[in-house]
Design an enzyme around this catalytic site. Structure first.
Site, PDB file in Angstrom:
ATOM      1  N   ASN A   1       0.851  -1.191   0.000  1.00 14.62           N
ATOM      2  CA  ASN A   1       0.000   0.000   0.000  1.00 14.62           C
ATOM      3  C   ASN A   1       0.886   1.240   0.000  1.00 14.62           C
ATOM      4  O   ASN A   1       2.117   1.127  -0.063  1.00 14.62           O
ATOM      5  CB  ASN A   1      -0.949  -0.015   1.199  1.00 14.62           C
ATOM      6  CG  ASN A   1      -0.210  -0.111   2.511  1.00 14.62           C
ATOM      7  OD1 ASN A   1       0.655   0.714   2.811  1.00 14.62           O
ATOM      8  ND2 ASN A   1      -0.527  -1.123   3.307  1.00 14.62           N
TER       9      ASN A   1
ATOM     10  N   ASP B   1      -4.144  -6.656   4.359  1.00  9.77           N
ATOM     11  CA  ASP B   1      -5.207  -7.530   4.859  1.00  9.77           C
ATOM     12  C   ASP B   1      -5.111  -8.937   4.293  1.00  9.77           C
ATOM     13  O   ASP B   1      -5.543  -9.890   4.937  1.00  9.77           O
ATOM     14  CB  ASP B   1      -6.575  -6.937   4.512  1.00  9.77           C
ATOM     15  CG  ASP B   1      -6.842  -5.645   5.270  1.00  9.77           C
ATOM     16  OD1 ASP B   1      -6.542  -5.601   6.476  1.00  9.77           O
ATOM     17  OD2 ASP B   1      -7.335  -4.677   4.664  1.00  9.77           O
TER      18      ASP B   1
ATOM     19  N   LYS C   1       9.778 -16.229 -10.914  1.00 11.46           N
ATOM     20  CA  LYS C   1       9.021 -15.137 -11.512  1.00 11.46           C
ATOM     21  C   LYS C   1       7.950 -15.671 -12.463  1.00 11.46           C
ATOM     22  O   LYS C   1       8.225 -16.536 -13.305  1.00 11.46           O
ATOM     23  CB  LYS C   1       9.967 -14.200 -12.261  1.00 11.46           C
ATOM     24  CG  LYS C   1       9.242 -13.038 -12.934  1.00 11.46           C
ATOM     25  CD  LYS C   1      10.200 -12.156 -13.718  1.00 11.46           C
ATOM     26  CE  LYS C   1       9.424 -11.051 -14.443  1.00 11.46           C
ATOM     27  NZ  LYS C   1      10.307 -10.194 -15.248  1.00 11.46           N
TER      28      LYS C   1
ATOM     29  N   ASP D   1      -4.669 -10.796  12.079  1.00  8.13           N
ATOM     30  CA  ASP D   1      -5.059  -9.475  12.588  1.00  8.13           C
ATOM     31  C   ASP D   1      -4.211  -9.190  13.826  1.00  8.13           C
ATOM     32  O   ASP D   1      -4.532  -9.628  14.942  1.00  8.13           O
ATOM     33  CB  ASP D   1      -6.546  -9.461  12.931  1.00  8.13           C
ATOM     34  CG  ASP D   1      -7.068  -8.071  13.230  1.00  8.13           C
ATOM     35  OD1 ASP D   1      -6.309  -7.269  13.807  1.00  8.13           O
ATOM     36  OD2 ASP D   1      -8.226  -7.786  12.880  1.00  8.13           O
TER      37      ASP D   1
ATOM     38  N   LEU E   1      -3.479  -6.401  15.539  1.00  7.70           N
ATOM     39  CA  LEU E   1      -4.083  -5.558  16.569  1.00  7.70           C
ATOM     40  C   LEU E   1      -5.060  -6.354  17.423  1.00  7.70           C
ATOM     41  O   LEU E   1      -4.996  -6.321  18.663  1.00  7.70           O
ATOM     42  CB  LEU E   1      -4.782  -4.368  15.914  1.00  7.70           C
ATOM     43  CG  LEU E   1      -5.610  -3.463  16.823  1.00  7.70           C
ATOM     44  CD1 LEU E   1      -4.755  -2.844  17.915  1.00  7.70           C
ATOM     45  CD2 LEU E   1      -6.304  -2.375  15.999  1.00  7.70           C
TER      46      LEU E   1
ATOM     47  N   LYS F   1     -14.389  -0.142  14.538  1.00  8.06           N
ATOM     48  CA  LYS F   1     -13.148  -0.911  14.545  1.00  8.06           C
ATOM     49  C   LYS F   1     -12.628  -1.083  15.964  1.00  8.06           C
ATOM     50  O   LYS F   1     -12.164  -2.174  16.328  1.00  8.06           O
ATOM     51  CB  LYS F   1     -12.097  -0.215  13.680  1.00  8.06           C
ATOM     52  CG  LYS F   1     -10.767  -0.957  13.607  1.00  8.06           C
ATOM     53  CD  LYS F   1      -9.799  -0.292  12.636  1.00  8.06           C
ATOM     54  CE  LYS F   1      -8.486  -1.068  12.554  1.00  8.06           C
ATOM     55  NZ  LYS F   1      -7.556  -0.475  11.570  1.00  8.06           N
TER      56      LYS F   1
END
Length: 398
Positions: A208, A276, A286, A305, A307, A338
């Site tokens: 990201n 995620d 490759k 997850d 957290l 959340k």
């Protein structure tokens, strides 16, 4: 706690100068010696007699005072202290520091010193927000200068906003932290930062746009308050700050393992933008493009997850668990949901929708969501967001 320490206190010319009288009293009560320096403008707000009476030492005022130069020249004066504190640090003083001006005693001392410097800015809200002041603050931070404040509040001019000098108690805490006796001394805090890279094959990955800037700034701010910071970072564009224990990872599963290895801790702050999903069965070679052939089919699996996992731990759960939520719509509602879903104590939410420039940019505008509700902070540089959040963490762990 400050017994035997010497503070060189430079008092700038602003209405907040009156607060320095209380600061001197607090420093003396903790055993510190205070050598005061006043600018000419500072004398318009507090008298040298008042400052000298509280400090128990003479006030240095003029660069070309023959007596002062004979007794203790300005070069020596700038280097015998354990810490230089500038309070209030006016827009003019900050500009002089950033540009290396030396046209009075205060600015000359600041240019000649090799002692750490802590500044407590104070000025009109529009002056603090002006691009010139923002550039100067960024330059000073890059030069290693520490800041405490400014706070939001009512101004003497009648306006409201950031620019109010930090209270003497907050400046005192920042002084203790700068001298290795901060409010987070002895505390262990885990901070995750940056993106994770989830491999597709040896040359491609899912990631990201996170730069890791907010995580690095927070780790620096926590360390500045005396914490031992374990900094678990993905492959971020921003390098880790100095003075923290760095553990580098690539994937979400590696990050989870590094966090578990860093526990127990007093607090854990998850600023990392963890992917995620990951590709199930990433290719070992490759994946070649075949002209006219079928497109590769990728199967995804959900990543752990981190957290929620840490928030649900038993005896090893940190006392304070803080998550971050990057949202593009319904920021507060999604962040509140959340927090409930993850079981953490706080969520720091920000709007990263296109056009905000926050994801990968130098500034942030966050909302702190706790059990008491949502508290929106104004847009500010990420370093200031980090300092404010670090101060809140220190207050909670105290």
């Amino acid at each position: 706690m400050l017994a035997g320490r010497r503070i060189l206190l430079i008092i700038g010319g602003g209405i907040a100068a009156y607060k320095t009288l209380d600061l001197i009293r607090r420093l003396r009560a903790r055993g510190a010696a205070v050598t005061p320096v006043m600018t000419a403008a500072a004398e318009e707000f507090v008298t040298p007699l008042s400052v000298a009476a509280l400090a128990g030492e003479k006030v240095y005022r003029a660069l070309f005072d023959l007596t002062d130069e004979a007794e203790m020249g300005h070069i020596q004066l700038s280097r015998v202290a354990d810490l230089v504190v500038v309070a209030p640090a006016t827009a003019d003083l900050m500009a002089k520091m950033a540009q290396g001006h030396a046209d009075d005693l205060a600015s000359t001392l600041l240019l000649a010193t090799d002692t750490p410097v802590l500044a407590a800015p104070a000025m009109n809200v529009r002056m603090w927000a002006h691009p010139a002041t923002r550039r100067n603050a960024a330059t000073l931070r890059a030069d290693g200068l520490r800041f405490v404040g400014p706070d939001d509040g009512d101004m003497a001019c009648g306006e409201y906003g950031p620019g109010r000098m930090a209270e003497p108690s907050a400046i005192l805490a920042a002084i203790e932290a700068a001298l290795g006796e901060g409010p987070l001394s002895g505390r262990r805090i885990v901070v995750t930062s940056g993106p994770t890279h989830e491999p597709i094959d040896p040359v491609r990955y899912i990631a990201n746009r996170s730069s890791g800037a907010q995580g690095a700034a927070l780790a620096h701010a926590l360390a500045a308050l005396g914490a031992h910071v374990v900094f678990v970072t993905g492959p971020a564009a921003v390098p880790p700050p100095e003075g923290v224990e760095v553990r580098r990872v690539e994937t979400a599963r590696e990050m989870l393992a590094a966090v578990e290895a860093a526990l127990p801790a007093d607090a854990a702050v998850f600023t990392a933008a963890v992917a995620d999903w990951r590709v199930e069965g990433a290719a070992q070679e490759k994946i070649k493009k075949v002209p006219g052939g079928d497109l590769p089919q990728l199967t995804f699996r959900e990543n752990p997850d981190i957290l929620a996992h840490v928030a649900a731990l038993g005896p090893q759960r940190p006392r304070l668990v803080v998550g971050f939520a990057a949202e593009t719509q319904d920021v507060v509602a999604n962040a509140t949901a959340k927090r409930d879903r993850k079981g953490c104590d706080w969520i720091v939410a920000n709007d990263v929708s296109p056009g905000t420039g926050i994801m990968g940019g130098p500034e942030n505008a966050v909302t702190l969501v706790t059990e008491d509700g949502a508290e929106s902070w104004p847009r500010m540089p990420k370093a200031e967001v980090a300092e404010r959040l670090a101060a809140r963490i220190a207050e909670t762990l105290a």
